[in-house]
Design a protein around this motif. Sequence first.
Motif, PDB file in Angstrom:
ATOM      1  N   LEU A  52     -92.123-113.113 -92.750  1.00 14.74           N
ATOM      2  CA  LEU A  52     -92.970-112.255 -93.578  1.00 14.74           C
ATOM      3  C   LEU A  52     -94.291-112.928 -93.921  1.00 14.74           C
ATOM      4  O   LEU A  52     -95.310-112.266 -94.054  1.00 14.74           O
ATOM      5  CB  LEU A  52     -92.235-111.885 -94.870  1.00 14.74           C
ATOM      6  CG  LEU A  52     -91.087-110.894 -94.699  1.00 14.74           C
ATOM      7  CD1 LEU A  52     -90.454-110.580 -96.039  1.00 14.74           C
ATOM      8  CD2 LEU A  52     -91.570-109.615 -94.035  1.00 14.74           C
ATOM      9  N   THR A  53     -94.276-114.224 -94.068  1.00 12.78           N
ATOM     10  CA  THR A  53     -95.513-114.909 -94.427  1.00 12.78           C
ATOM     11  C   THR A  53     -96.509-114.875 -93.278  1.00 12.78           C
ATOM     12  O   THR A  53     -97.687-114.603 -93.452  1.00 12.78           O
ATOM     13  CB  THR A  53     -95.220-116.379 -94.769  1.00 12.78           C
ATOM     14  OG1 THR A  53     -94.135-116.401 -95.685  1.00 12.78           O
ATOM     15  CG2 THR A  53     -96.418-117.041 -95.391  1.00 12.78           C
ATOM     16  N   SER A  54     -95.984-115.122 -92.079  1.00 13.64           N
ATOM     17  CA  SER A  54     -96.915-115.363 -90.973  1.00 13.64           C
ATOM     18  C   SER A  54     -97.345-114.081 -90.268  1.00 13.64           C
ATOM     19  O   SER A  54     -98.433-114.006 -89.726  1.00 13.64           O
ATOM     20  CB  SER A  54     -96.266-116.304 -89.970  1.00 13.64           C
ATOM     21  OG  SER A  54     -95.147-115.679 -89.401  1.00 13.64           O
ATOM     22  N   PRO A  76    -100.002-107.995 -91.532  1.00 16.76           N
ATOM     23  CA  PRO A  76     -99.523-106.694 -92.004  1.00 16.76           C
ATOM     24  C   PRO A  76     -99.821-105.608 -90.979  1.00 16.76           C
ATOM     25  O   PRO A  76    -100.836-105.654 -90.289  1.00 16.76           O
ATOM     26  CB  PRO A  76    -100.311-106.480 -93.301  1.00 16.76           C
ATOM     27  CG  PRO A  76    -101.417-107.463 -93.290  1.00 16.76           C
ATOM     28  CD  PRO A  76    -101.036-108.581 -92.392  1.00 16.76           C
ATOM     29  N   TRP A  97     -98.093 -99.340 -93.172  1.00 13.23           N
ATOM     30  CA  TRP A  97     -98.377 -99.239 -94.601  1.00 13.23           C
ATOM     31  C   TRP A  97     -98.923 -97.867 -94.930  1.00 13.23           C
ATOM     32  O   TRP A  97     -98.574 -97.281 -95.944  1.00 13.23           O
ATOM     33  CB  TRP A  97     -99.380-100.313 -95.026  1.00 13.23           C
ATOM     34  CG  TRP A  97     -98.727-101.624 -95.321  1.00 13.23           C
ATOM     35  CD1 TRP A  97     -98.740-102.734 -94.543  1.00 13.23           C
ATOM     36  CD2 TRP A  97     -97.944-101.949 -96.475  1.00 13.23           C
ATOM     37  NE1 TRP A  97     -98.013-103.732 -95.126  1.00 13.23           N
ATOM     38  CE2 TRP A  97     -97.510-103.286 -96.328  1.00 13.23           C
ATOM     39  CE3 TRP A  97     -97.573-101.232 -97.618  1.00 13.23           C
ATOM     40  CZ2 TRP A  97     -96.719-103.923 -97.266  1.00 13.23           C
ATOM     41  CZ3 TRP A  97     -96.796-101.876 -98.563  1.00 13.23           C
ATOM     42  CH2 TRP A  97     -96.368-103.207 -98.383  1.00 13.23           C
ATOM     43  N   GLY A 129     -96.134-108.612 -92.428  1.00 11.67           N
ATOM     44  CA  GLY A 129     -96.067-109.536 -93.566  1.00 11.67           C
ATOM     45  C   GLY A 129     -97.418-109.772 -94.180  1.00 11.67           C
ATOM     46  O   GLY A 129     -98.229-108.857 -94.296  1.00 11.67           O
ATOM     47  N   LEU A 130     -97.661-110.993 -94.563  1.00 14.64           N
ATOM     48  CA  LEU A 130     -98.889-111.326 -95.266  1.00 14.64           C
ATOM     49  C   LEU A 130     -99.991-111.783 -94.335  1.00 14.64           C
ATOM     50  O   LEU A 130    -101.157-111.669 -94.650  1.00 14.64           O
ATOM     51  CB  LEU A 130     -98.617-112.451 -96.274  1.00 14.64           C
ATOM     52  CG  LEU A 130     -97.727-112.091 -97.449  1.00 14.64           C
ATOM     53  CD1 LEU A 130     -97.454-113.327 -98.282  1.00 14.64           C
ATOM     54  CD2 LEU A 130     -98.407-111.020 -98.286  1.00 14.64           C
ATOM     55  N   VAL A 186    -100.572-114.960 -93.375  1.00 13.48           N
ATOM     56  CA  VAL A 186    -101.158-116.258 -93.703  1.00 13.48           C
ATOM     57  C   VAL A 186    -100.458-117.318 -92.850  1.00 13.48           C
ATOM     58  O   VAL A 186     -99.388-117.055 -92.300  1.00 13.48           O
ATOM     59  CB  VAL A 186    -101.021-116.593 -95.209  1.00 13.48           C
ATOM     60  CG1 VAL A 186    -101.759-115.582 -96.025  1.00 13.48           C
ATOM     61  CG2 VAL A 186     -99.562-116.663 -95.604  1.00 13.48           C
ATOM     62  N   SER A 214     -95.028-120.633 -95.574  1.00 14.14           N
ATOM     63  CA  SER A 214     -93.733-119.986 -95.729  1.00 14.14           C
ATOM     64  C   SER A 214     -92.668-120.980 -96.154  1.00 14.14           C
ATOM     65  O   SER A 214     -91.658-120.601 -96.716  1.00 14.14           O
ATOM     66  CB  SER A 214     -93.320-119.326 -94.428  1.00 14.14           C
ATOM     67  OG  SER A 214     -92.879-120.304 -93.513  1.00 14.14           O
TER      68      SER A 214
END
Lengths: 233, 337, 455
Positions: free
Chosen positions: C74-76, C79, C84, C157-158, C160, C165
């Motif tokens: 989810l971090t890497s 999105p 969404w 995910g985000l 980043v 993470s």
Amino acid sequence: MFLSGDNLTGGYGGADILHGCSLGVEKGEIAVIVGPNGAGKSTAMKAMLGMLLIREGQVTLDGRDITSLTPQDRIAEGVAFVPQTSNVFTGMSVEENLEMGAFLRRDDFSGTMEEIFTLFPILKEKRAQLAGELSGGQRQQVAVGRALMTKPSVLMLDEPTAGVSPIVMDELFDRILEIRETGVAILMVEQNARQALNIADRGYVLVQGRNRFTDTGEALLANPEVRQSFLGG
Amino acid sequence: MIDTINAFVLFANFVLVPGLAYGAQLALGALGITLLYGVLRFANFAHGDTMAFGTMVVILFTWFFQQNGITIAPLPTALLAIPIGVALTAAVALATDRLVYKHYREIKAVPIRMVMASVGVMFVMNGVVRFIIGPNDQSFADGLRFLITARDFKKATGLNEGLAIKMSQALTVGVAVLLVVALFWFLNRTRTGKSMRAFSDNEDLALLSGISPARVVAVTWIIAAGLATIAGTLYGIDKSFKPFTYFQLLLPMFAAAIVGGVGNPVGAILGGFVIAFSEVTVTYAYKKFLTYLVPTEYAPDGLVQLLSTDYKFAVSFIILVVVLLIRPTGLMKGKVI
Amino acid sequence: MSNSLRAVLGFGVFFVLLFLVGFYQSWNVMLAIFNLCLISGVMALGVNIQWGYAGLFNVGIMGFAALGGVAAMLTSRAPVASAWQAGGSNLFIAALVTLIVIGLAVAAYRKIRPSPMKSLIMVLIIGVGYFAIRTYFDPAVLAIEADNPAKSGFLGGLGVPIIFSWAIGGLFAAGIAWLIGKIALGLRSDYLAIATLGISEILIAVMKNEDWLTRGVKNVSGLDRPVPYELALQESAWFISQIENLFSNRLDGLSEAGRELALRGLVVEYSSVFVKLCYSGLFLAVLLTVLLLCVLALASPWGRMVRAIRDNEVSAAAMGKDVTRRHLQIFILGSAVVGIAGAMLTTLDGQFTPSTYQPLRYTFLIWVMVIVGGSGNNLGSVLGAFIIWFIWIEAEPVGNWLMQTITSTLEPDSGLRRHLLDSAQHMRLFIMGVVMLTVMRFSPGGILPERTAAR
């Protein structure tokens, strides 16, 4: 003596709690162990039952050396013990408690159970009730009854009157006297020293794991030093 | 009116009957866990895999009987193999106790060490089962499949919905009732059974009464292993046998034992049914059921399923958590057999 | 033998064995094993915090490791804007409704006096609330999962860098640990074991089935990396010249064409070694940091209190130590470390695959590591992790070879032989179980026992 512990020294594995303590009881007699808190009263009784590591001294039953027997073996030899706390099977009925007391017996024990019901009539009334639902005094009766089911020659009681009302205590002592009449040797530890010595044939005053006074109950009650130090005047 | 009956039959077919069978299977498993807890005072994590082991033995002998033409149709052949399964599993349980748990009892280890050792046993058993029979699904049910088929039921009653009762379901409930009656007779009427209860109630006093701990422990293992084998076999006939599924049954079984009150056999049975019915009712799709009951224009579009079947462990877990939070002793007061 | 000598000897033997693997199998294999040893070491430290410091038995390590894995994904992942757009607003409302329902339920639980009415109100709030949530949640899920299902079908995910993470994975695991600990700690000790077993199964079920969040069993592959890609290295002039310098004597004296070919081969092989070395560096940094913190913590007054509680809960409680609170703290800390390790593992794999989380590999094996290494001893847990992972990997070829040898007298296509060969892999489980039980029974301290004052 019928049951005697001579010169017992030992503890629970750490430091010694008993230091050359001697106790004994004859058949048809009541022997009472009294003394201040931490004097090793219960420990002395547990030594007689084999729940202690004894370094010195010996325990004899009817002349036989039983020092090396486990508690279970001693029970099979006719020693019965009523612990101070959690001394009934709370989740079992009164009758089942008595049956469990007779677990080692392979013969018909209904006669013994009748005797116990005669001794403690209330138990007959409540035979189907769970022991955990009984009052404190009734529980003590179940506990003593359970121990008597093996028809023991020695009955050991660890503070049987702890936490019961004075009326119940008197009643319990009366029963204990009745049990004595059947020829059982009774050894008990008591916090209520004065009342206990009243019914005692033999009394032991222990202090710090040593015998301080040993005499008949009557004599100990009369002894001014005992009265002063242990009976509160 | 007829719609209401249809709805009820539908519900019985998909919820009541399967729930009853599943509940009986869980109850037998939970009984074993609860008895072991009462006497040995630890949560046995190897119970699911003991079940798998027992069932595996039953399956192997069932195959053997089937190959040699020994069957008892219309009943499943597995019934014939159950005694062998029970005997072997009990022997393994006793051997495990001797090799693993006895030591921890002797050194009076804290209960969590026993739990940990049981996790070790769980993996050993798991390895043995997978080694012998493999990790895949195995089928071994034979004999009559249905006592009442849905079609017969429809024909007989003229209803839209059928009520099928599988042989395995009837058998499960019947065997479970027999076993529970026998177990309670044993616990409440026999000397050995009473001594087990006494030991579980107050270990020290039991020892002072001359009850032999070794014997009580051995009897408990035999009963627990027997119950596990039978429960596992019934589950296997009813659904299918797969080692991993049996490992996963551990959670609902624990939940059943705790919800009912650990150490309390009546509670374990109650808990088994509570968990089973919650699982089935929560994961059942009520669309059709509701369609029968409400006027056509209000019929639901979706499945009306509270939770997807993938989350059935979550149901037992949530019930477990709720009970732990609200009433940690369980529904029936625990800790005494 | 003193502990420090045992430690030197233990790690010495391990590194010699590892080197032999590198020498005889390949450096790539060696580094692959070593990287997983490092991750296992971190995980084992997390478990050791719980078991060794506090006697908490966590049977749900798998779940906490998987939480780390989710965090990595989810971090890497960037999105997915279209997803969404499709379901975001409904999902947002569903989240809002969830918060309101929880708030109402908590308020009702606290404010209303116990009565049948209270239970009814609670059931009503939760029941109605559940349907309200589903009203918004279900369409959101449908919309998200319908959005380009073959390639995406989830929120993403985000976006980043994945290295963050590792911390987020720790936080995720800590959060769940807080929840579990609140419920199960302070009750009988085996309840924690049962609760952790349950939550880990549920976490995995959620990851497998909530496609809108994790893509479920469709997996998420091609995760971002904190280190360079092999292909990029193979193109990089800098890397090629480094290899050329490093292996100049092996390359010298070859013909022009031969040299070109040999260089290409070396660059390909060593690009992979280089990447693995980069990972080793990162993992080693984490392992050493966690190890150092663990050692310092255990030696601090806090550590002494914790051990006092473990050794005698009753007397520690009598001295006014809040045992349950301390246990909660330790449980959260340990789980967080496992979460970090889980995130590192997914980072190394480069993909998130929920179905690979097996209790045998992720819960049980870690336990064997801690017990064999020495529960309560931080360095011991790390050593246990190294050794057990090494055995776990190398047991497979050895086991297969053994089975081949045992069955070599049987007919080549006899059923028994085929069965035995197929089943050889399950022997690993059996052997690990036996190792765990044997060590627990005969050497409860493990290879490096905890140093305790004589008791």
